[in-house]
Each structure stands twice: as structure tokens, then as C-alpha cells.
Enzyme design. Structure first.
Site, PDB file in Angstrom:
ATOM      1  CB  THR A   1       0.367 -12.071  -4.910  1.00 11.84           C
ATOM      2  OG1 THR A   1       1.143 -12.085  -6.334  1.00 11.84           O
ATOM      3  CG2 THR A   1      -0.215 -10.732  -4.684  1.00 11.84           C
TER       4      THR A   1
ATOM      5  CB  THR B   1      -0.194 -15.068  -7.756  1.00 13.62           C
ATOM      6  OG1 THR B   1       0.875 -15.877  -8.365  1.00 13.62           O
ATOM      7  CG2 THR B   1      -1.067 -15.750  -6.603  1.00 13.62           C
TER       8      THR B   1
ATOM      9  CB  THR C   1       9.601 -12.579  -4.585  1.00 10.88           C
ATOM     10  OG1 THR C   1       9.686 -11.573  -3.373  1.00 10.88           O
ATOM     11  CG2 THR C   1       9.850 -11.863  -5.829  1.00 10.88           C
TER      12      THR C   1
ATOM     13  N   GLY D   1       6.478 -22.661  -5.083  1.00 17.78           N
ATOM     14  CA  GLY D   1       6.536 -21.695  -4.383  1.00 17.78           C
ATOM     15  C   GLY D   1       5.624 -21.416  -3.184  1.00 17.78           C
ATOM     16  CG  ASP D   2       4.270 -17.868  -1.864  1.00 18.06           C
ATOM     17  OD1 ASP D   2       4.344 -18.043  -3.278  1.00 18.06           O
ATOM     18  OD2 ASP D   2       3.517 -16.872  -1.702  1.00 18.06           O
TER      19      ASP D   2
HETATM   20  N1  ASP Z   1       3.976 -16.239  -5.298  1.00 15.64           N
HETATM   21  C1  ASP Z   1       3.975 -16.808  -6.230  1.00 15.64           C
HETATM   22  C2  ASP Z   1       5.277 -17.901  -6.494  1.00 15.64           C
HETATM   23  O1  ASP Z   1       6.094 -17.424  -6.129  1.00 15.64           O
HETATM   24  C3  ASP Z   1       4.072 -15.889  -7.337  1.00 15.64           C
HETATM   25  C4  ASP Z   1       3.154 -14.833  -7.636  1.00 15.64           C
HETATM   26  O2  ASP Z   1       2.577 -14.467  -6.566  1.00 15.64           O
HETATM   27  O3  ASP Z   1       2.888 -14.361  -8.656  1.00 15.64           O
HETATM   28  O4  ASP Z   1       4.923 -18.885  -6.755  1.00 15.64           O
END
Ligand code: ASP
Length: 350
Positions: free
Chosen positions: A265, A214, A267, A244-245
Site C-alpha cells: 500500500t 488500501t 503511492t 495504480g500498483d
Molecule cells: N497503492 C494504491 C494506489 O496507488 C493506493 C493505496 O495504497 O492506498 O492505487
């Protein structure tokens, strides 16, 4: 009784001196007209052994290019929102990162991208989720913020509006990369036998996946206005429709001139459950935590103890730059108007 205030002062000094969090802190007080930008290109199992020198060089160069683009906007008197867009656009156009051109695949073999932007001056925010025809999803997030009364648009609705506002649209084939397709096939085709928090070992083969490419940027401009933005393809093999977040304001992206701007960035589910970026801001605002302590608390005590992994970049209202991560590395860099700058990938060293 008279000794009590003195005792309290001594105690306070001891506690302050011991407030050594594991993250890096680049300390400079903000002077008028000063500015700064910090960026990340994802966190996770990022260790020297996983990258050739050529690959390391490629990441460094792209991070530098993105930083310089954002810095130039600020140097020319531009606003922080434009600076972060300039930086993020460059990383979205690169297949190195999991955003735009380098987005990962979901379990159906499609790509669905999320992006968000927030203006710390007005608390305006915009985000898109699950798009796959917008070349630079961060531009669509800005459009939602500037041109709609909404904060988050998803899928087709976001794409129709982006097209209407003249944002560059592409065929979804534009986002194809062999590397991401291979990562999906490996994850789907093989049974996971070991998870060591830094890399998946699948049938003894290291899968180049357990890092979260990300991209994100936070900037403070000459007027002291802070902006934050984040863009991502999400997680490899995520379920169709998973969000996602990143586009959840307060989870992966947040900015408030009274405290700081943050891009995260990692999980994403854990960052949503802890409302991570907003939690950091609140710890600073209501508990007087230093940014270092707030980042450490959220990344290690909250996200880490739930089993989540990742990192955050931050600029506070004084223009100081911070970052922290509970993974083995994070692609990251900053550049400040006082001449300080740094680009790093691996473990935390000052
Ligand atoms: N945070 C991002 C998500 O969960 C993934 C990432 O940071 O690569 O969509």
C-alpha cells in the site's frame, strides 16, 4: 592462510548480528500444519493525534473482524486464497478503508477500483482495474484468475464478466460516502502549501487524505501454500483512467511459494516503477536477503529515495510474518496458529 575461513566466519557473524532493519519481525519457524494470516488497511500519515479513541477502536475492531474471518478459513483447513478473500471482503464492505464501500474519488468525481490476487503455489494471478459496479472487486480478481485465461481485465469488460459469473453488482451510488467526497473537494478546492511527508497542510488545515486506506491480505495455509491479495480505490483526485500498483502483478501484489507473499500500500506509481513486491521476492530468492532486509531495501532505499511512501506485509515460506513501512503508520494485524497475534496502527514497536 589457514586463518582465512575463521576470519570469514567471524565477519559473517558480525554482519548477521548487525542486520538490524527497522521493521518488525515476528519469528517462528513453520511447523507442519501451521498457518498464518497478515492483513493491512493502508499506510501513510497515521498518527495518534489524527484519530479519536473511538476512531482507533473502530479501526481495531474491523481489522480484528477481518483477521478472524481469514483465520477461521485456515483453521478449518481452507486454502490461503479463500482466507484472504474472507478477510479482504470484510474490509471492502467497511467505509473505513479505501476499497469497495470506502473507495476514494478520482478527479472527475467518480470511483474506480483496482484489485488483484495471486496464488503462490501455481503462480496463477487475476486482477481487475477501473471497476465501479462490483461490490467486492477482490472477488472479480479471483474470477479472472479462475475462469479466464487472462490476468488483468479492466473497466466494462471486467464488469460484464463479473456479472456473468454471478458476482454481486451494485449501482455506483452504493460507493458514495460523504467523507471521501469531502476529501476530494478539499484537495481540488484548495492550494497545497506544505507537504511534510505525513499529511497535507492545506491553508493550515490538515487534510485527512495523505494516507492510503488500501486493503490487503497474505496467508499461508496448512499445506504451506501462500496467497496474496490487495484491493483499493486508488488515490484521491487521481486522473480518470489511472491504474495504480495494486492490479499490476509484481508491483502491489505478489505470491510465490518459493519465497513469500506480499501485499503493498502506498503511492502506487513508485511501487510500479520499482516492481516492489517482486523485487522483494527476488532479493530473497537470488540474494538470500532475509525478508526484513529485503523489505527495508525496497521501501527505504528504492521507493523512499524516489520520493514514494507506503508499506508492505509479507509471509515467507516458513510461515513467518513480516511488515514494514516508511510512512508514519500502517493499519495492520496478524494471527498465527501458534497463538501469536497483534493489531497495530502507529509507529513500529514490537
Ligand atoms: N497503492 C494504491 C494506489 O496507488 C493506493 C493505496 O495504497 O492506498 O492505487
Amino acid at each position: 592462510m589457514k586463518k582465512l575461513p575463521l576470519l570469514l566466519l567471524v565477519l559473517f557473524l558480525i554482519i548477521s548480528c548487525n542486520d538490524k532493519t527497522s521493521n518488525e519481525k515476528i519469528k517462528t519457524k513453520r511447523t507442519p500444519n501451521s498457518f498464518a494470516i497478515v492483513i493491512h488497511g493502508g499506510a501513510g500519515g497515521i498518527k495518534p493525534a489524527y484519530f479519536t479513541e473511538t476512531q482507533q477502536e473502530a479501526y481495531t475492531q474491523k481489522l480484528e473482524e477481518a483477521l478472524n474471518a481469514g483465520y477461521k478459513v485456515l483453521e478449518n483447513g481452507g486454502i490461503s486464497l479463500d482466507a484472504i478473500l474472507a478477510a479482504i471482503n470484510i474490509m471492502e464492505d467497511s467505509p473505513l478503508f479505501n476499497a469497495g464501500k470506502g473507495a476514494v474519488y478520482n478527479s472527475d468525481g467518480n470511483q474506480e477500483m483496482d484489485a488483484a490476487i495471486m496464488d503462490g503455489n501455481t503462480l496463477n494471478a487475476g486482477a481487475v482495474a477501473g471497476v465501479n459496479h462490483i461490490k467486492n472487486p477482490i472477488l472479480a480478481a479471483r474470477m479472472v484468475m479462475d475462469s479466464s485465461k487472462h490476468v488483468l481485465l479492466s473497466g466494462k469488460g471486467a464488469e460484464i464478466m463479473a456479472k456473468k459469473y454471478g458476482i454481486e453488482m451494485v449501482d455506483s451510488a452504493y460507493f458514495f460516502t460523504e467523507k471521501r467526497m469531502q476529501q476530494l473537494k478539499k484537495l481540488q478546492g484548495k492550494e497545497i502549501t506544505t507537504l511534510d511527508h505525513t499529511a497535507f497542510l492545506i491553508k493550515n488545515e490538515l487534510i485527512d487524505d495523505h494516507k492510503y486506506g488500501t486493503v490487503g491480505a497474505v496467508a499461508i495455509d496448512k499445506n504451506g501454500n501462500i496467497a496474496a491479495g490487495t484491493s483499493t480505490g486508488g488515490m484521491t483526485n487521481k486522473k480518470y483512467g489511472r491504474i495504480g500498483d495494486v492490479p499490476i502483478i509484481g508491483a502491489g501484489t505478489y505470491a510465490n511459494n518459493l519465497t513469500c507473499g506480499i501485499s503493498a500500500t502506498g503511492t502506487g506509481e513508485y511501487f510500479i516503477r520499482t516492481v516492489a513486491a517482486h523485487e522483494v521476492s527476488n532479493l530473497i530468492k537470488y540474494k538470500n536477503y532475509t525478508p526484513s532486509k529485503a523489505l527495508n531495501e525496497v521501501l527505504f532505499n528504492q521507493i523512499g529515495s524516489l520520493g514514494g511512501e507506503g508499506g508492505m506485509i509479507l509471509i515467507d515460506k516458513h510461515g513467518d510474518v513480516y511488515w514494514d513501512f516508511n510512512s508514519s503508520g500502517m493499519f495492520r494485524g496478524y494471527k498465527k496458529s501458534n497463538g501469536e497475534s497483534k493489531i497495530a496502527m502507529f509507529e513500529k514497536t514490537n
